[in-house]
Scaffold this motif. Structure first.
Motif, PDB file in Angstrom:
ATOM      1  N   ARG A   1     -59.686 132.867  11.117  1.00  0.00           N
ATOM      2  CA  ARG A   1     -59.600 134.267  11.532  1.00  0.00           C
ATOM      3  C   ARG A   1     -58.375 134.907  10.881  1.00  0.00           C
ATOM      4  O   ARG A   1     -57.293 134.337  10.897  1.00  0.00           O
ATOM      5  CB  ARG A   1     -59.483 134.375  13.046  1.00  0.00           C
ATOM      6  N   CYS A   2     -58.583 136.091  10.310  1.00  0.00           N
ATOM      7  CA  CYS A   2     -57.463 136.818   9.737  1.00  0.00           C
ATOM      8  C   CYS A   2     -57.284 138.103  10.533  1.00  0.00           C
ATOM      9  O   CYS A   2     -58.238 138.663  11.045  1.00  0.00           O
ATOM     10  CB  CYS A   2     -57.714 137.140   8.270  1.00  0.00           C
ATOM     11  N   ARG A   3     -56.031 138.549  10.625  1.00  0.00           N
ATOM     12  CA  ARG A   3     -55.755 139.764  11.395  1.00  0.00           C
ATOM     13  C   ARG A   3     -55.605 140.995  10.511  1.00  0.00           C
ATOM     14  O   ARG A   3     -55.177 142.038  10.972  1.00  0.00           O
ATOM     15  CB  ARG A   3     -54.478 139.571  12.222  1.00  0.00           C
ATOM     16  N   CYS A   4     -55.945 140.883   9.213  1.00  0.00           N
ATOM     17  CA  CYS A   4     -55.745 142.042   8.349  1.00  0.00           C
ATOM     18  C   CYS A   4     -56.740 143.156   8.696  1.00  0.00           C
ATOM     19  O   CYS A   4     -57.842 142.903   9.159  1.00  0.00           O
ATOM     20  CB  CYS A   4     -55.862 141.652   6.880  1.00  0.00           C
ATOM     21  N   THR A   5     -56.291 144.393   8.510  1.00  0.00           N
ATOM     22  CA  THR A   5     -57.114 145.577   8.757  1.00  0.00           C
ATOM     23  C   THR A   5     -56.770 146.592   7.665  1.00  0.00           C
ATOM     24  O   THR A   5     -55.720 146.476   7.030  1.00  0.00           O
ATOM     25  CB  THR A   5     -56.769 146.230  10.116  1.00  0.00           C
TER      26      THR A   5
ATOM     27  N   VAL B   1     -55.536 142.937  -2.141  1.00  0.00           N
ATOM     28  CA  VAL B   1     -56.192 141.726  -1.641  1.00  0.00           C
ATOM     29  C   VAL B   1     -55.315 141.103  -0.563  1.00  0.00           C
ATOM     30  O   VAL B   1     -54.119 140.892  -0.773  1.00  0.00           O
ATOM     31  CB  VAL B   1     -56.423 140.712  -2.790  1.00  0.00           C
ATOM     32  N   CYS B   2     -55.904 140.816   0.601  1.00  0.00           N
ATOM     33  CA  CYS B   2     -55.153 140.149   1.673  1.00  0.00           C
ATOM     34  C   CYS B   2     -54.844 138.731   1.221  1.00  0.00           C
ATOM     35  O   CYS B   2     -55.727 137.994   0.816  1.00  0.00           O
ATOM     36  CB  CYS B   2     -55.965 140.117   2.964  1.00  0.00           C
ATOM     37  N   GLU B   3     -53.567 138.347   1.294  1.00  0.00           N
ATOM     38  CA  GLU B   3     -53.222 137.030   0.762  1.00  0.00           C
ATOM     39  C   GLU B   3     -53.604 135.894   1.708  1.00  0.00           C
ATOM     40  O   GLU B   3     -53.561 134.744   1.321  1.00  0.00           O
ATOM     41  CB  GLU B   3     -51.738 136.973   0.379  1.00  0.00           C
ATOM     42  N   PHE B   4     -53.987 136.210   2.928  1.00  0.00           N
ATOM     43  CA  PHE B   4     -54.407 135.165   3.870  1.00  0.00           C
ATOM     44  C   PHE B   4     -55.909 134.875   3.815  1.00  0.00           C
ATOM     45  O   PHE B   4     -56.324 133.748   4.001  1.00  0.00           O
ATOM     46  CB  PHE B   4     -54.038 135.550   5.296  1.00  0.00           C
ATOM     47  N   CYS B   5     -56.726 135.916   3.621  1.00  0.00           N
ATOM     48  CA  CYS B   5     -58.181 135.684   3.654  1.00  0.00           C
ATOM     49  C   CYS B   5     -58.862 136.077   2.348  1.00  0.00           C
ATOM     50  O   CYS B   5     -60.047 135.873   2.190  1.00  0.00           O
ATOM     51  CB  CYS B   5     -58.822 136.426   4.823  1.00  0.00           C
ATOM     52  N   ARG B   6     -58.117 136.647   1.417  1.00  0.00           N
ATOM     53  CA  ARG B   6     -58.616 137.082   0.105  1.00  0.00           C
ATOM     54  C   ARG B   6     -59.608 138.240   0.215  1.00  0.00           C
ATOM     55  O   ARG B   6     -60.367 138.497  -0.725  1.00  0.00           O
ATOM     56  CB  ARG B   6     -59.257 135.914  -0.691  1.00  0.00           C
TER      57      ARG B   6
END
Ligand SMILES: [Zn+2]
Length: 301
Positions: free
Chosen positions: A238-242, A271-276
Protein backbone atom coordinates in the motif's frame (compact mmCIF):
# COMPACT_ATOMS: atom_id res chain seq x y z
CA UNK A 1 -3.64 -16.84 -0.40
CA UNK A 2 -2.89 -13.34 0.93
CA UNK A 3 0.27 -12.73 2.95
CA UNK A 4 -0.28 -13.00 6.68
CA UNK A 5 1.49 -12.26 9.93
CA UNK A 6 0.67 -14.13 13.13
CA UNK A 7 1.73 -13.11 16.59
CA UNK A 8 1.90 -15.31 19.66
CA UNK A 9 3.36 -15.36 23.14
CA UNK A 10 4.57 -18.28 25.22
CA UNK A 11 2.26 -19.22 28.09
CA UNK A 12 5.23 -19.04 30.51
CA UNK A 13 5.71 -15.39 29.47
CA UNK A 14 9.33 -15.85 28.33
CA UNK A 15 9.08 -14.99 24.63
CA UNK A 16 6.81 -13.40 22.03
CA UNK A 17 7.02 -14.23 18.34
CA UNK A 18 5.69 -12.55 15.21
CA UNK A 19 6.05 -14.61 12.04
CA UNK A 20 4.88 -13.95 8.53
CA UNK A 21 4.83 -15.10 4.95
CA UNK A 22 5.47 -12.12 2.66
CA UNK A 23 5.98 -13.77 -0.73
CA UNK A 24 3.25 -11.80 -2.53
CA UNK A 25 4.36 -8.47 -1.06
CA UNK A 26 7.99 -8.96 -2.07
CA UNK A 27 6.95 -10.18 -5.54
CA UNK A 28 4.88 -7.04 -6.03
CA UNK A 29 7.69 -4.76 -4.87
CA UNK A 30 10.16 -6.58 -7.13
CA UNK A 31 7.89 -6.00 -10.10
CA UNK A 32 7.06 -2.35 -9.32
CA UNK A 33 10.71 -1.39 -8.82
CA UNK A 34 12.27 -3.83 -11.31
CA UNK A 35 14.50 -5.08 -8.48
CA UNK A 36 17.62 -7.17 -9.12
CA UNK A 37 17.74 -10.46 -7.14
CA UNK A 38 20.03 -8.98 -4.46
CA UNK A 39 17.94 -5.79 -4.24
CA UNK A 40 14.84 -8.01 -3.89
CA UNK A 41 16.52 -9.81 -1.01
CA UNK A 42 17.60 -6.58 0.71
CA UNK A 43 14.36 -4.62 0.33
CA UNK A 44 12.24 -7.77 0.82
CA UNK A 45 13.96 -8.49 4.15
CA UNK A 46 13.62 -4.85 5.25
CA UNK A 47 9.91 -4.75 4.38
CA UNK A 48 9.30 -8.12 6.05
CA UNK A 49 11.10 -6.87 9.18
CA UNK A 50 9.08 -3.65 9.19
CA UNK A 51 5.83 -5.60 8.81
CA UNK A 52 6.76 -7.94 11.67
CA UNK A 53 7.68 -5.02 13.94
CA UNK A 54 4.48 -3.29 12.78
CA UNK A 55 2.09 -5.91 14.15
CA UNK A 56 1.73 -3.81 17.31
CA UNK A 57 0.71 -0.63 15.46
CA UNK A 58 -2.63 0.89 16.29
CA UNK A 59 -4.89 3.25 14.36
CA UNK A 60 -2.92 5.65 12.22
CA UNK A 61 0.50 4.87 13.68
CA UNK A 62 3.33 4.34 11.23
CA UNK A 63 6.63 2.53 11.48
CA UNK A 64 9.51 3.14 9.12
CA UNK A 65 12.94 1.57 8.77
CA UNK A 66 15.42 3.72 6.87
CA UNK A 67 18.90 2.59 5.97
CA UNK A 68 21.53 5.15 5.01
CA UNK A 69 24.60 3.19 3.94
CA UNK A 70 27.53 3.25 1.53
CA UNK A 71 26.86 0.05 -0.46
CA UNK A 72 25.91 -0.07 -4.16
CA UNK A 73 22.17 -0.26 -3.41
CA UNK A 74 22.22 3.16 -1.75
CA UNK A 75 19.56 4.09 0.76
CA UNK A 76 16.62 1.82 1.54
CA UNK A 77 13.28 2.58 3.17
CA UNK A 78 10.41 0.37 4.27
CA UNK A 79 7.35 1.71 5.99
CA UNK A 80 4.17 0.17 7.30
CA UNK A 81 0.77 1.35 8.51
CA UNK A 82 -2.35 -0.45 9.62
CA UNK A 83 -5.88 0.02 8.37
CA UNK A 84 -9.19 -0.36 10.21
CA UNK A 85 -9.61 -3.98 9.19
CA UNK A 86 -6.21 -4.77 10.71
CA UNK A 87 -4.48 -5.15 7.35
CA UNK A 88 -0.85 -4.05 7.46
CA UNK A 89 0.05 -1.93 4.44
CA UNK A 90 3.71 -1.81 3.44
CA UNK A 91 5.76 0.03 0.85
CA UNK A 92 9.44 0.32 0.10
CA UNK A 93 12.15 2.18 -1.73
CA UNK A 94 15.72 1.48 -2.75
CA UNK A 95 17.92 4.10 -4.42
CA UNK A 96 19.54 1.76 -6.98
CA UNK A 97 17.05 -1.05 -7.57
CA UNK A 98 18.72 -2.75 -10.52
CA UNK A 99 22.21 -2.99 -9.01
CA UNK A 100 23.31 -6.55 -8.32
CA UNK A 101 26.37 -8.10 -6.64
CA UNK A 102 27.71 -11.67 -6.90
CA UNK A 103 26.57 -14.34 -4.44
CA UNK A 104 28.69 -14.66 -1.31
CA UNK A 105 31.02 -17.54 -0.46
CA UNK A 106 28.13 -19.60 0.91
CA UNK A 107 26.14 -19.21 -2.32
CA UNK A 108 23.69 -16.74 -0.76
CA UNK A 109 22.69 -13.22 -1.75
CA UNK A 110 25.40 -10.92 -0.46
CA UNK A 111 22.96 -8.45 1.06
CA UNK A 112 25.58 -7.25 3.56
CA UNK A 113 27.89 -6.18 0.74
CA UNK A 114 25.08 -4.68 -1.36
CA UNK A 115 23.87 -2.60 1.61
CA UNK A 116 27.31 -1.73 2.96
CA UNK A 117 28.10 0.12 6.16
CA UNK A 118 25.95 2.80 7.67
CA UNK A 119 23.02 3.34 9.97
CA UNK A 120 19.44 2.29 10.37
CA UNK A 121 16.85 4.72 11.64
CA UNK A 122 13.64 3.40 13.16
CA UNK A 123 10.81 5.92 13.31
CA UNK A 124 7.51 5.27 15.03
CA UNK A 125 4.96 7.99 14.29
CA UNK A 126 1.91 8.23 16.48
CA UNK A 127 -1.43 9.78 15.64
CA UNK A 128 -0.55 12.72 17.89
CA UNK A 129 2.67 13.89 19.50
CA UNK A 130 6.33 13.55 18.68
CA UNK A 131 7.52 10.47 16.82
CA UNK A 132 9.93 8.04 18.46
CA UNK A 133 13.26 7.87 16.61
CA UNK A 134 15.99 5.29 17.25
CA UNK A 135 19.24 5.16 15.30
CA UNK A 136 21.73 2.27 15.34
CA UNK A 137 24.89 1.46 13.43
CA UNK A 138 24.30 -1.41 11.01
CA UNK A 139 25.60 -4.68 12.48
CA UNK A 140 26.24 -6.45 9.16
CA UNK A 141 23.90 -4.92 6.58
CA UNK A 142 22.16 -8.31 6.34
CA UNK A 143 18.99 -6.61 7.74
CA UNK A 144 17.99 -9.37 10.20
CA UNK A 145 21.14 -8.76 12.28
CA UNK A 146 20.56 -5.02 12.05
CA UNK A 147 17.01 -5.24 13.39
CA UNK A 148 18.24 -7.50 16.23
CA UNK A 149 20.94 -4.89 17.00
CA UNK A 150 18.29 -2.17 17.09
CA UNK A 151 16.08 -4.18 19.47
CA UNK A 152 19.04 -4.84 21.77
CA UNK A 153 20.67 -1.40 21.77
CA UNK A 154 17.60 0.83 21.62
CA UNK A 155 15.03 -1.32 23.38
CA UNK A 156 17.24 -3.62 25.51
CA UNK A 157 15.31 -6.58 24.09
CA UNK A 158 17.29 -9.73 23.27
CA UNK A 159 15.83 -11.24 20.12
CA UNK A 160 16.24 -13.66 17.28
CA UNK A 161 15.44 -12.20 13.87
CA UNK A 162 15.24 -14.49 10.84
CA UNK A 163 14.31 -12.87 7.53
CA UNK A 164 14.60 -14.42 4.11
CA UNK A 165 13.86 -13.93 0.44
CA UNK A 166 14.29 -16.73 -2.08
CA UNK A 167 14.60 -15.10 -5.48
CA UNK A 168 15.82 -15.98 -8.94
CA UNK A 169 15.99 -13.83 -12.08
CA UNK A 170 12.41 -14.84 -12.91
CA UNK A 171 10.89 -13.77 -9.62
CA UNK A 172 10.31 -14.42 -5.94
CA UNK A 173 9.84 -18.03 -4.86
CA UNK A 174 9.36 -17.44 -1.15
CA UNK A 175 9.74 -14.66 1.38
CA UNK A 176 9.00 -14.22 5.04
CA UNK A 177 10.45 -14.13 8.47
CA UNK A 178 10.09 -14.28 12.20
CA UNK A 179 11.09 -12.05 15.09
CA UNK A 180 11.21 -13.67 18.51
CA UNK A 181 11.68 -11.29 21.43
CA UNK A 182 12.63 -12.30 24.93
CA UNK A 183 10.20 -10.78 27.41
CA UNK A 184 11.38 -8.72 30.38
CA UNK A 185 12.11 -10.91 33.40
CA UNK A 186 12.64 -14.09 31.38
CA UNK A 187 15.58 -16.17 32.61
CA UNK A 188 18.97 -16.23 30.89
CA UNK A 189 18.31 -19.65 29.40
CA UNK A 190 15.39 -18.41 27.32
CA UNK A 191 17.55 -16.53 24.80
CA UNK A 192 20.16 -19.31 24.58
CA UNK A 193 17.49 -21.91 23.84
CA UNK A 194 15.83 -19.63 21.31
CA UNK A 195 19.12 -19.00 19.52
CA UNK A 196 19.87 -22.72 19.46
CA UNK A 197 16.48 -23.49 17.87
CA UNK A 198 16.96 -20.70 15.33
CA UNK A 199 20.40 -22.10 14.42
CA UNK A 200 19.18 -25.66 14.02
CA UNK A 201 15.99 -24.93 12.08
CA UNK A 202 15.95 -25.03 8.26
CA UNK A 203 16.22 -21.57 6.62
CA UNK A 204 12.97 -19.58 6.78
CA UNK A 205 12.64 -19.50 2.99
CA UNK A 206 12.99 -23.26 2.58
CA UNK A 207 10.33 -23.73 5.26
CA UNK A 208 8.00 -21.32 3.41
CA UNK A 209 8.87 -22.81 0.01
CA UNK A 210 7.75 -26.17 1.38
CA UNK A 211 4.41 -24.67 2.42
CA UNK A 212 5.02 -23.55 6.02
CA UNK A 213 2.45 -21.06 7.36
CA UNK A 214 3.23 -18.31 9.90
CA UNK A 215 1.88 -20.64 12.61
CA UNK A 216 4.31 -23.36 11.48
CA UNK A 217 7.21 -20.89 11.67
CA UNK A 218 6.17 -19.95 15.20
CA UNK A 219 5.92 -23.61 16.23
CA UNK A 220 9.44 -24.33 14.89
CA UNK A 221 10.96 -21.40 16.80
CA UNK A 222 8.96 -22.09 19.96
CA UNK A 223 10.07 -25.72 20.16
CA UNK A 224 8.77 -27.27 23.40
CA UNK A 225 7.25 -23.98 24.65
CA UNK A 226 3.48 -23.82 24.63
CA UNK A 227 2.29 -20.77 22.72
CA UNK A 228 -0.84 -18.64 22.91
CA UNK A 229 -1.91 -17.10 19.62
CA UNK A 230 -2.56 -13.33 19.97
CA UNK A 231 -3.88 -12.61 16.50
CA UNK A 232 -3.20 -12.34 12.83
CA UNK A 233 -2.96 -9.53 10.28
CA UNK A 234 -3.19 -9.64 6.55
CA UNK A 235 -0.39 -7.85 4.75
CA UNK A 236 -0.57 -5.98 1.45
CA UNK A 237 1.38 -3.47 -0.62
CA UNK A 238 0.00 0.00 0.00
CA UNK A 239 1.28 3.44 -0.90
CA UNK A 240 0.00 6.69 0.57
CA UNK A 241 0.81 8.88 -2.43
CA UNK A 242 -1.96 11.11 -3.82
CA UNK A 243 -2.09 13.81 -6.53
CA UNK A 244 -2.05 16.37 -3.66
CA UNK A 245 1.21 14.97 -2.24
CA UNK A 246 2.76 15.01 -5.70
CA UNK A 247 1.78 18.68 -5.99
CA UNK A 248 3.43 19.41 -2.66
CA UNK A 249 6.64 17.78 -3.93
CA UNK A 250 6.49 19.84 -7.14
CA UNK A 251 5.84 23.08 -5.25
CA UNK A 252 9.08 22.47 -3.35
CA UNK A 253 11.00 22.82 -6.65
CA UNK A 254 10.04 26.51 -6.85
CA UNK A 255 8.26 28.51 -9.56
CA UNK A 256 11.35 29.08 -11.75
CA UNK A 257 12.01 25.38 -12.09
CA UNK A 258 8.30 24.61 -12.61
CA UNK A 259 8.06 27.26 -15.35
CA UNK A 260 11.11 25.80 -17.06
CA UNK A 261 9.59 22.30 -16.92
CA UNK A 262 6.26 23.56 -18.29
CA UNK A 263 8.07 25.35 -21.16
CA UNK A 264 10.24 22.39 -22.08
CA UNK A 265 7.58 19.69 -22.31
CA UNK A 266 3.84 19.55 -23.02
CA UNK A 267 3.37 17.22 -20.05
CA UNK A 268 5.28 16.96 -16.81
CA UNK A 269 5.64 13.52 -15.35
CA UNK A 270 6.20 12.79 -11.68
CA UNK A 271 6.78 9.25 -10.45
CA UNK A 272 6.15 8.18 -6.84
CA UNK A 273 9.39 6.65 -5.65
CA UNK A 274 7.60 4.17 -3.37
CA UNK A 275 5.07 2.64 -5.78
CA UNK A 276 6.31 3.90 -9.19
CA UNK A 277 2.88 5.30 -9.98
CA UNK A 278 3.07 7.95 -12.71
CA UNK A 279 1.37 11.29 -12.24
CA UNK A 280 1.07 13.36 -15.39
CA UNK A 281 0.38 17.12 -15.35
CA UNK A 282 -0.53 18.98 -18.52
CA UNK A 283 1.07 22.34 -19.32
CA UNK A 284 -2.19 24.02 -18.21
CA UNK A 285 -2.11 22.19 -14.89
CA UNK A 286 1.51 23.21 -14.40
CA UNK A 287 0.67 26.87 -15.07
CA UNK A 288 -2.28 26.58 -12.66
CA UNK A 289 0.06 25.23 -10.00
CA UNK A 290 2.55 28.08 -10.58
CA UNK A 291 -0.26 30.67 -10.34
CA UNK A 292 -1.45 29.16 -7.06
CA UNK A 293 2.08 29.32 -5.60
CA UNK A 294 2.48 32.95 -6.71
CA UNK A 295 -0.90 33.87 -5.23
CA UNK A 296 0.08 32.26 -1.95
CA UNK A 297 3.31 34.27 -1.90
CA UNK A 298 1.45 37.52 -2.60
CA UNK A 299 -1.12 36.93 0.14
CA UNK A 300 1.74 35.99 2.50
CA UNK A 301 3.39 39.37 2.05
ZN1 LIG B 1 3.08 5.95 -4.35
Amino acid sequence: MPDRIVSATSTDGSISIAAGVTTNLVAEVRQRHDLSPTASAALGRLMTGAALLGTGLKGRERLSLQIAADGPLGNLIADVTTSKGGTIGARGYVAHPTVDVPLNGRGKFDVGRAVGRGRMQVTLSYEVGQPYVGIVELASGEIGDDIAAYLMRSQQIPSVVALGVLANPRGIKAAGGAIAQVMPGADEGAIAQLEERARSMPPITSQIDRGATPDDLIATLAGPLSMRRLGENELAFRCRCTPQRVEVALVALGTDELSRMAEEQPQTEAVCEFCRRRYVLSRDEMHGLIRRIEKRHESGR
